[in-house]
Design an enzyme around this catalytic site. Structure first.
Site, PDB file in Angstrom:
ATOM      1  N   ALA A  13       1.440  -5.462  19.904  1.00  0.00           N
ATOM      2  CA  ALA A  13       1.197  -4.018  19.828  1.00  0.00           C
ATOM      3  C   ALA A  13       2.328  -3.317  19.093  1.00  0.00           C
ATOM      4  CB  ALA A  13       1.016  -3.450  21.234  1.00  0.00           C
ATOM      5  N   GLY A  14       2.911  -4.021  18.133  1.00  0.00           N
ATOM      6  CA  GLY A  14       3.991  -3.435  17.328  1.00  0.00           C
ATOM      7  C   GLY A  14       3.417  -2.445  16.323  1.00  0.00           C
ATOM      8  N   GLY A  17       0.020  -3.811  14.889  1.00  0.00           N
ATOM      9  CA  GLY A  17      -1.000  -3.917  15.932  1.00  0.00           C
ATOM     10  C   GLY A  17      -1.489  -2.549  16.378  1.00  0.00           C
ATOM     11  N   ASP A  36       0.785  -7.076  24.506  1.00  0.00           N
ATOM     12  CA  ASP A  36       2.132  -7.375  24.011  1.00  0.00           C
ATOM     13  C   ASP A  36       2.945  -7.930  25.175  1.00  0.00           C
ATOM     14  OD1 ASP A  36       3.684  -6.259  21.229  1.00  0.00           O
ATOM     15  OD2 ASP A  36       4.998  -6.871  22.871  1.00  0.00           O
ATOM     16  N   ARG A  85      12.073 -11.081  10.614  1.00  0.00           N
ATOM     17  CA  ARG A  85      13.198 -11.921  10.220  1.00  0.00           C
ATOM     18  C   ARG A  85      14.488 -11.192  10.544  1.00  0.00           C
ATOM     19  NH1 ARG A  85      13.218 -15.171   4.598  1.00  0.00           N
ATOM     20  NH2 ARG A  85      15.414 -15.746   4.507  1.00  0.00           N
ATOM     21  N   ARG A  91      14.139 -18.780   6.576  1.00  0.00           N
ATOM     22  CA  ARG A  91      12.681 -18.680   6.539  1.00  0.00           C
ATOM     23  C   ARG A  91      12.060 -19.731   7.459  1.00  0.00           C
ATOM     24  NH1 ARG A  91       9.365 -19.592   1.210  1.00  0.00           N
ATOM     25  NH2 ARG A  91       9.833 -21.646   2.003  1.00  0.00           N
ATOM     26  N   ASN A  98       7.502 -17.999  14.772  1.00  0.00           N
ATOM     27  CA  ASN A  98       6.154 -17.424  14.740  1.00  0.00           C
ATOM     28  C   ASN A  98       5.080 -18.486  14.948  1.00  0.00           C
ATOM     29  OD1 ASN A  98       7.068 -14.848  14.557  1.00  0.00           O
ATOM     30  ND2 ASN A  98       6.706 -14.610  12.360  1.00  0.00           N
ATOM     31  N   ARG A 154      -3.527  -2.577  -2.560  1.00  0.00           N
ATOM     32  CA  ARG A 154      -2.339  -2.128  -3.320  1.00  0.00           C
ATOM     33  C   ARG A 154      -2.648  -2.155  -4.811  1.00  0.00           C
ATOM     34  NH1 ARG A 154       1.765  -5.456   0.512  1.00  0.00           N
ATOM     35  NH2 ARG A 154       2.228  -3.735   1.916  1.00  0.00           N
ATOM     36  N   HIS A 178      -0.051 -15.239   0.174  1.00  0.00           N
ATOM     37  CA  HIS A 178       0.521 -13.898   0.336  1.00  0.00           C
ATOM     38  C   HIS A 178       2.019 -13.944   0.046  1.00  0.00           C
ATOM     39  CE1 HIS A 178       0.709  -9.852   1.751  1.00  0.00           C
ATOM     40  NE2 HIS A 178       1.418 -10.123   2.821  1.00  0.00           N
TER      41      HIS A 178
HETATM   42  N1  APR Z   1       2.980 -12.212  22.589  1.00  0.00           N
HETATM   43  C1  APR Z   1       2.636 -10.939  22.343  1.00  0.00           C
HETATM   44  N2  APR Z   1       3.330 -10.127  21.544  1.00  0.00           N
HETATM   45  C2  APR Z   1       4.439 -10.618  21.006  1.00  0.00           C
HETATM   46  C3  APR Z   1       4.886 -11.939  21.227  1.00  0.00           C
HETATM   47  C4  APR Z   1       4.089 -12.757  22.068  1.00  0.00           C
HETATM   48  N3  APR Z   1       4.412 -14.002  22.333  1.00  0.00           N
HETATM   49  N4  APR Z   1       6.023 -12.121  20.540  1.00  0.00           N
HETATM   50  C5  APR Z   1       6.291 -10.975  19.901  1.00  0.00           C
HETATM   51  N5  APR Z   1       5.344 -10.065  20.182  1.00  0.00           N
HETATM   52  C6  APR Z   1       5.216  -8.670  19.742  1.00  0.00           C
HETATM   53  C7  APR Z   1       6.524  -7.911  19.758  1.00  0.00           C
HETATM   54  O1  APR Z   1       6.879  -7.521  21.066  1.00  0.00           O
HETATM   55  C8  APR Z   1       6.175  -6.734  18.853  1.00  0.00           C
HETATM   56  O2  APR Z   1       5.706  -5.630  19.602  1.00  0.00           O
HETATM   57  O3  APR Z   1       4.781  -8.602  18.408  1.00  0.00           O
HETATM   58  C9  APR Z   1       5.051  -7.274  17.967  1.00  0.00           C
HETATM   59  C10 APR Z   1       5.399  -7.296  16.496  1.00  0.00           C
HETATM   60  O4  APR Z   1       5.485  -5.988  16.089  1.00  0.00           O
HETATM   61  P1  APR Z   1       6.564  -5.444  15.030  1.00  0.00           P
HETATM   62  O5  APR Z   1       7.869  -6.102  15.295  1.00  0.00           O
HETATM   63  O6  APR Z   1       6.455  -3.971  15.029  1.00  0.00           O
HETATM   64  O7  APR Z   1       6.046  -6.062  13.649  1.00  0.00           O
HETATM   65  P2  APR Z   1       4.917  -5.510  12.693  1.00  0.00           P
HETATM   66  O8  APR Z   1       5.530  -4.644  11.672  1.00  0.00           O
HETATM   67  O9  APR Z   1       3.769  -5.016  13.487  1.00  0.00           O
HETATM   68  O10 APR Z   1       4.507  -6.864  11.993  1.00  0.00           O
HETATM   69  C11 APR Z   1       3.805  -7.838  12.715  1.00  0.00           C
HETATM   70  O11 APR Z   1       3.171  -8.929  10.754  1.00  0.00           O
HETATM   71  O12 APR Z   1       4.048  -8.688   8.656  1.00  0.00           O
HETATM   72  C12 APR Z   1       3.874  -9.535   9.725  1.00  0.00           C
HETATM   73  O13 APR Z   1       5.312 -11.287  10.014  1.00  0.00           O
HETATM   74  C13 APR Z   1       5.201  -9.927  10.249  1.00  0.00           C
HETATM   75  O14 APR Z   1       5.335 -10.881  12.379  1.00  0.00           O
HETATM   76  C14 APR Z   1       5.192  -9.671  11.710  1.00  0.00           C
HETATM   77  C15 APR Z   1       3.811  -9.135  11.982  1.00  0.00           C
END
Ligand code: APR
Length: 313
Positions: A13-14, A17, A36, A85, A91, A98, A154, A178
């Site tokens: 839910a970042g 999400g 999340d 990252r 990487r 991930n 884009r 990508h």
């Molecule tokens: N289960 C559920 N959620 C998780 C887990 C897990 N095991 N591990 C991490 N998360 C959640 C984090 O808590 C965070 O809220 O995934 C979310 C990622 O959100 P952001 O850090 O805001 O990243 P975002 O910009 O949404 O990008 C998400 O997309 O571009 C790709 O690789 C990039 O991994 C990134 C993904």
């Protein structure tokens, strides 16, 4: 007769999400569950979005959770969970972190949502879509990655701006992995059927292709603390709509290839028909020599990343 809204679960839910949840709710694609590991955060974001319903007029439920069982019976599972990252992380470290997150999530999700379609967003998306395909054992029509819709939007944005026409009239697709070696197709790009070469010089087109390839980096450089999320979220919602409303859209989707384009046992972006059956058909385009070579470079990059996975699948 029982009529039920589709259930869309978004794991992670970042930024991406929650933005995806926003677009999905606004389009009334179905009830949305945001999951999340951070306590309270998905609940808070979901409640906030739910409370926008009366203003925007969407009649869907939006709820947040830290319990994956609340996603049970999903029609569609979107995976945006992952680690960004961090300084000092290679990487390969990021891939390994991930990999574990996505692998665990897909296995747990399948237990409670055995009939769902899966869309992967977490990067490196081509490799992690491959991981989901392999560890789930699902047929390829139910597992896909989002990259091509974003890269294509884009490309279309830059073309529409340069030509001075509506974005609605610009049709163009990006194939391949990508990464910076992605392949924005020029011969097929058009403005309502008129080739883009009618409007733009080779130099302008080359510059747009290059900007498209580096589109993700351009946003990261501006934001400094994160990566893009509006267009990625819109791209995920477009894929969700294609599936849940059986639109049979022709979109560039990260797909497990079984011989198409002379490729097998990897996932990269190719044009597909996306509808109620998920990936219903892969469209094999004739590619120019230049695009075929460019696709090969991109495919080699994806294969190299698959080879770096911490486990053999
Ligand atoms: N289960 C559920 N959620 C998780 C887990 C897990 N095991 N591990 C991490 N998360 C959640 C984090 O808590 C965070 O809220 O995934 C979310 C990622 O959100 P952001 O850090 O805001 O990243 P975002 O910009 O949404 O990008 C998400 O997309 O571009 C790709 O690789 C990039 O991994 C990134 C993904």
């Amino acid at each position: 007769m029982e009529i039920r809204r589709p259930k869309i679960s978004i794991l992670g839910a970042g930024m991406t999400g929650s933005t995806t949840a926003h677009w999905c709710a606004a389009k009334e694609l179905g009830d949305v569950v945001l999951f999340d590991i951070v306590e309270g955060m998905p609940q808070g974001k979901a409640l906030d979005l739910f409370e926008a319903g009366p203003i925007e007029g969407f009649d869907v439920a939006v709820r947040g959770t830290n319990d994956l069982r609340d996603t049970a019976g999903s029609d569609l599972v979107i995976i945006t969970a992952g680690m960004p990252r961090k300084p000092g992380m290679s990487r390969a470290d990021l891939l390994s972190a991930n990999y574990r997150i996505v692998k665990d999530l897909v296995l747990q999700s399948l237990e409670v949502s055995p009939d769902a379609f899966f869309i992967v967003l977490t990067n490196p998306v081509d490799v992690l879509t491959y991981v989901v395909k392999k560890v789930s054992g699902l047929p390829r029509h139910r597992v896909m990655g989002q990259a091509g819709v974003l890269d294509s939007t884009r490309y279309r944005t830059f073309l529409a701006e340069a030509i001075g026409v509506s974005v609605k009239d610009v049709h163009a697709m990006v194939l391949g992995g990508h990464g910076d070696a992605m392949v924005p197709l020029v011969p097929y790009a058009n403005v309502n059927g008129i080739p883009i070469t009618h409007f733009l010089s080779k130099e302008r087109i080359d510059a747009i292709v290059e900007r498209t390839r580096k589109g993700g980096g351009e946003i990261v450089n501006l934001l400094k603390t994160g990566s893009a999320y509006y267009a990625p979220g819109a791209a995920l919602a477009e894929m969700a709509e294609a599936i849940l409303k059986d639109r049979k859209r022709v979109l560039a989707v990260t797909t497990y290839l079984e011989g198409e384009y002379g490729l097998r046992d990897l996932c990269v972006g190719v044009p597909v028909v996306l509808g109620g059956g998920g990936i219903e058909r892969v469209i094999e385009l004739e590619l120019s020599e230049e695009d075929r070579r460019a696709l090969q470079v991109s495919v080699d990059e994806v294969r190299a990343q698959i080879a770096e996975l911490p486990e053999t699948l």
